[in-house]
Design an enzyme around this catalytic site. Structure first.
Site, short mmCIF file in Angstrom:
data_model
loop_
_atom_site.label_atom_id
_atom_site.label_comp_id
_atom_site.label_asym_id
_atom_site.label_seq_id
_atom_site.Cartn_x
_atom_site.Cartn_y
_atom_site.Cartn_z
N GLU A 1 -5.72 -7.99 -0.28
CA GLU A 1 -4.36 -7.71 0.15
C GLU A 1 -4.32 -7.63 1.68
O GLU A 1 -4.56 -6.58 2.27
CB GLU A 1 -3.87 -6.42 -0.48
CG GLU A 1 -3.95 -6.41 -2.01
CD GLU A 1 -3.82 -5.02 -2.59
OE1 GLU A 1 -2.84 -4.32 -2.24
OE2 GLU A 1 -4.70 -4.62 -3.38
N ASN B 1 0.84 -1.19 0.00
CA ASN B 1 0.00 0.00 0.00
C ASN B 1 0.88 1.25 0.00
O ASN B 1 2.05 1.20 -0.34
CB ASN B 1 -0.99 -0.02 1.17
CG ASN B 1 -2.35 0.52 0.76
OD1 ASN B 1 -2.51 1.68 0.45
ND2 ASN B 1 -3.34 -0.37 0.74
N HIS C 1 3.63 0.21 -2.56
CA HIS C 1 4.08 -1.18 -2.62
C HIS C 1 5.60 -1.32 -2.60
O HIS C 1 6.18 -2.15 -3.31
CB HIS C 1 3.51 -1.88 -3.85
CG HIS C 1 2.02 -2.06 -3.82
ND1 HIS C 1 1.30 -2.25 -2.66
CD2 HIS C 1 1.10 -2.10 -4.82
CE1 HIS C 1 0.02 -2.39 -2.94
NE2 HIS C 1 -0.13 -2.29 -4.24
N HIS D 1 -0.47 -9.96 -4.18
CA HIS D 1 -1.33 -9.07 -4.96
C HIS D 1 -2.00 -9.83 -6.12
O HIS D 1 -2.08 -9.32 -7.24
CB HIS D 1 -0.50 -7.90 -5.50
CG HIS D 1 -1.30 -6.66 -5.78
ND1 HIS D 1 -2.23 -6.58 -6.80
CD2 HIS D 1 -1.31 -5.45 -5.18
CE1 HIS D 1 -2.76 -5.38 -6.83
NE2 HIS D 1 -2.22 -4.67 -5.85
N TYR E 1 -4.94 -11.21 -8.47
CA TYR E 1 -6.25 -10.74 -8.95
C TYR E 1 -7.14 -11.97 -9.13
O TYR E 1 -6.87 -12.81 -9.99
CB TYR E 1 -6.11 -10.03 -10.29
CG TYR E 1 -5.47 -8.67 -10.26
CD1 TYR E 1 -6.21 -7.53 -10.54
CD2 TYR E 1 -4.11 -8.52 -9.97
CE1 TYR E 1 -5.62 -6.27 -10.54
CE2 TYR E 1 -3.51 -7.27 -9.96
CZ TYR E 1 -4.28 -6.15 -10.24
OH TYR E 1 -3.69 -4.91 -10.24
#
Length: 340
Positions: free
Chosen positions: A300, A73, A99, A169, A171
């Site tokens: 996350e 983040n 990140h 991370h 998806y």
């Protein structure tokens, strides 16, 4: 043991992929960024993460499936003070550090230190001063299959006090065929979210989710949420928010369901940033699928964003201590008519 070439990086490095497998799941991981490339749920005959067949895709769409850090983040202003010393970091997102910074962990070739049928361990040394962080950080990440569950176990040690908040991370999309969040229902064990500022940084101020689009305390449609008009959805272009998780220790943080397939997110981390892939822009991934905005969702698990600027940060790791956290993704498949 299955392994293979994963193409060539722009700078000439040649990463590899590795597979682990059990009767329920088959997982492919690359040493480039310790990246989760593929997560095949055998009963559903579905790969539930977006990905590419070559490393070039991951260089173009940064962070996808990777282990990110040192600090996941954003760190506001790309700077923080620790033990009366100010550290100015590498800014890579509107003057903030995202990140880990310009280099990060996701662009590194990790070392595979252990590989067996159902587990893979990768290690990395992040040297003193990388992205201007203090201390040399030694990191170990293990991907392990436990029946219908993929566990990601992260450990780290340092020789100097430094902030550490690692996450994966990936998806996720549970639909078959062209990725879409249509038909997905989501539940999150959280009563509060962190509010975003205009730059997308999570503020220390939180908001109760009750009577807002962010109330996922029971299963509800993801796309129905995204269609609502709310200032926080507008500033992010969708969900891109930290959910403060209920409870402590090992717990279920979220549940994602699409048709007959359910995924549960388990973690011992206190927070989870949920992101609906708002900035994907049509890259062509595995099987020729097009990855458009809001076609997938990231979970996350991490410490609260910008934790280094809070009064009592949880993310500071000191010499002699061990950063040791686990997140797991567990799958359940019901054939037509089986779900009650």
């Amino acid at each position: 043991m299955r392994t293979g070439n994963f193409g060539q990086c722009r700078d000439g490095r040649q990463p590899r992929w590795y597979e682990i497998e059990n009767p329920w799941l088959k997982v492919r991981i690359s040493d480039y960024g310790a990246t989760l490339v593929s997560l095949w749920v055998k009963e559903a005959q579905t790969d539930v993460v977006l990905g590419f067949d070559q490393v070039s895709g991951y260089e173009s769409v940064r962070y996808m499936g990777a282990m990110v850090g040192r600090v996941a983040n954003r760190i506001r202003g790309a700077r923080f003070t620790l033990d009366q010393r100010e550290y100015v970091l590498m800014a890579n997102d509107h003057g903030n550090t995202l990140h880990g910074g310009q280099i990060g962990l996701d662009t590194q070739i990790w070392t595979v230190s252990h590989h067996e049928e159902q587990a893979l361990t990768l290690t990395l040394i992040s040297p003193q001063g990388q992205d201007h962080f203090p201390g040399t950080l030694r990191i170990e990440v293990t991907y392990e299959l436990k029946e219908r569950q993929l566990r990601i176990h992260s450990r780290a040690q340092t020789d100097q006090a430094t902030p550490v908040s690692l996450t994966n991370h990936a998806y996720f999309c549970l639909a078959q065929g062209q990725p879409t969040l249509q038909g997905h229902q989501l539940q999150i064990a959280s009563e509060r979210i962190g509010l975003l500022d205009e730059q997308g940084c999570t503020q220390h101020q939180t908001m109760e989710v009750a009577d807002t689009p962010f109330d996922f305390r029971s299963l509800r449609s993801v796309t129905a949420c995204l269609r609502q008009d709310h200032p926080q959805l507008r500033v992010a272009g969708g969900l891109d928010h930290n959910f403060v998780l209920q409870g402590s220790g090992w717990k279920q943080a979220a549940q994602l369901r699409c048709g007959a397939l359910t995924m549960r997110v388990m973690t011992d981390m206190p927070d989870m940033h949920v992101y609906t892939a708002n900035f994907l822009d049509g890259a062509v991934g595995r099987n020729g699928d097009r990855y458009d905005a809001q076609c997938a969702i990231c979970f996350e698990t991490q410490f609260y964003p910008d934790d280094v600027h809070r009064a009592h940060p949880q993310s500071i790791l000191r010499p002699g201590e061990v950063y040791d956290h686990v997140t797991a993704f567990e799958f359940e498949y019901h054939k037509t008519g089986e779900r009650k």
